[in-house]
Design an enzyme around this catalytic site. Structure first.
Site, PDB file in Angstrom:
ATOM      1  N   ASP A   1       1.490 -15.476   5.488  1.00  7.08           N
ATOM      2  CA  ASP A   1       1.757 -15.092   4.114  1.00  7.08           C
ATOM      3  C   ASP A   1       2.848 -16.018   3.576  1.00  7.08           C
ATOM      4  OD1 ASP A   1       1.828 -13.417   1.747  1.00  7.08           O
ATOM      5  OD2 ASP A   1       3.658 -12.515   2.572  1.00  7.08           O
TER       6      ASP A   1
ATOM      7  N   ASP B   1       5.017 -15.310   0.200  1.00  5.68           N
ATOM      8  CA  ASP B   1       6.136 -14.650  -0.472  1.00  5.68           C
ATOM      9  C   ASP B   1       6.913 -13.732   0.463  1.00  5.68           C
ATOM     10  OD1 ASP B   1       5.236 -15.956  -2.691  1.00  5.68           O
ATOM     11  OD2 ASP B   1       4.351 -14.204  -3.644  1.00  5.68           O
TER      12      ASP B   1
ATOM     13  N   ASP C   1       8.507 -13.794 -21.824  1.00  9.07           N
ATOM     14  CA  ASP C   1       7.666 -13.942 -20.631  1.00  9.07           C
ATOM     15  C   ASP C   1       8.505 -14.193 -19.381  1.00  9.07           C
ATOM     16  OD1 ASP C   1       5.051 -13.647 -21.758  1.00  9.07           O
ATOM     17  OD2 ASP C   1       5.285 -15.623 -22.663  1.00  9.07           O
TER      18      ASP C   1
ATOM     19  N   THR D   1      -2.522 -16.298   0.883  1.00  9.92           N
ATOM     20  CA  THR D   1      -1.590 -15.800  -0.110  1.00  9.92           C
ATOM     21  C   THR D   1      -2.254 -15.518  -1.448  1.00  9.92           C
ATOM     22  OG1 THR D   1       0.393 -16.420  -1.382  1.00  9.92           O
ATOM     23  CG2 THR D   1      -1.017 -18.221  -0.623  1.00  9.92           C
ATOM     24  N   ALA D   2      -1.658 -14.585  -2.184  1.00  6.05           N
ATOM     25  CA  ALA D   2      -2.119 -14.312  -3.547  1.00  6.05           C
ATOM     26  C   ALA D   2      -1.670 -15.399  -4.518  1.00  6.05           C
ATOM     27  CB  ALA D   2      -1.594 -12.946  -4.017  1.00  6.05           C
TER      28      ALA D   2
ATOM     29  N   LYS E   1      -7.419  -9.895   1.683  1.00  8.23           N
ATOM     30  CA  LYS E   1      -6.924 -10.907   2.615  1.00  8.23           C
ATOM     31  C   LYS E   1      -7.604 -10.783   3.975  1.00  8.23           C
ATOM     32  CE  LYS E   1      -2.199 -12.275   1.451  1.00  8.23           C
ATOM     33  NZ  LYS E   1      -0.810 -12.284   1.957  1.00  8.23           N
TER      34      LYS E   1
ATOM     35  N   ASP F   1       5.280  -9.895   5.538  1.00 12.71           N
ATOM     36  CA  ASP F   1       6.397  -8.986   5.277  1.00 12.71           C
ATOM     37  C   ASP F   1       5.953  -7.668   4.667  1.00 12.71           C
ATOM     38  OD1 ASP F   1       7.252  -9.083   1.979  1.00 12.71           O
ATOM     39  OD2 ASP F   1       5.786 -10.495   2.740  1.00 12.71           O
TER      40      ASP F   1
END
Length: 247
Positions: A19, A21, A47, A125-126, A170, A193
């Site tokens: 992953d 993040d 934003d 990962t996203a 995932k 995590d």
């Protein structure tokens, strides 16, 4: 450092899924996409304030699915109308300015140890694919599997090409990916995590929980999974080392 077995070239491939993040780096990579977009005048103060709030929440309490989806959707919207070539340049700038200084040296060392053992190391990962590709390339990893954005004639439409790579998705993607490469998931590794990645961590035979959120930590202790807590001081020391080397 976990005990990693060597992988003979004639054996079944071994894949280590990482992953990004708060596992490979401190914080959410998508925040830095937003901040760079603000620097370049692509988004407003309003934003960037939303991105900053999501980053604060992520660092304070971990990944929240609703916040994550909102942040990812905003980040994907940023690319609308921009070329792939231009955004590759932006991604390299983000890496140099924001991501590299936030990398956890312990996690990077683990990734490199896998490579030294002959394993493949893939980020999963996203984070948008284009950004994930740059991170993997700059670290010398095997590759990256990220959230894909639709592009027509080299220009991003801002629409997803498939799903945000998160949670159960995932695990599904990693399983199909390992199968396509002839890898045995029981020999593969995963690092994360977040409790949202429990399906991914469960799918492989070896898993390391890094900077676990409360739910994942409880699950890991119940299952007897290895837990690796990290401290910000390791990043500060890594920065000092880089400065000393550059003198």
């Amino acid at each position: 450092m976990p005990d990693l077995a060597d992988n003979d070239a004639s054996d079944t491939p071994v894949i280590a899924f990482f992953d990004v993040d708060n596992t490979l780096m401190r914080g959410a990579s998508v925040f830095y996409v937003g901040r760079e977009a603000w620097r370049r005048g692509l988004i407003s103060w309003r934003d960037i304030a939303v991105f900053a709030w999501h980053q604060f929440r992520f660092l304070a309490v971990g990944e929240n699915r609703n916040h994550l989806v909102t942040a990812k959707e905003r980040a994907l919207g940023l690319v609308t109308g921009h070329t792939e070539e231009g955004l590759v340049t932006l991604a390299h700038d983000i890496y140099d300015r924001d991501i590299a200084p936030k990398l956890w040296p312990e996690t990077v060392a683990l990734a490199r140890e896998h490579l030294a053992k002959g394993h493949e190391v893939w980020l999963i990962t996203a984070t948008p694919q284009l950004v994930a590709d740059v991170i993997a390339s700059r670290l010398g990893l095997t590759g990256a599997i990220g959230t894909k954005v639709e592009a027509l004639d080299g220009v991003f439409t801002g629409d997803l090409d498939g799903h945000v790579l998160h949670g159960e998705e995932k695990a599904v993607v990693a399983t199909a990916f390992a199968d396509a490469r002839g890898a045995d998931l029981e020999l593969c590794w995963a690092y994360s995590d977040s409790s949202n990645d429990i399906p991914l961590l469960t799918a492989v035979g070896n898993r390391i929980v890094i900077n676990a959120d409360a739910k994942l930590l409880a699950h890991a202790r119940e299952k007897g999974w290895e837990v690796l807590p990290l401290k910000r001081s390791s990043i500060r020391e890594a920065k000092r080392y880089v400065k000393r080397q550059s003198r």
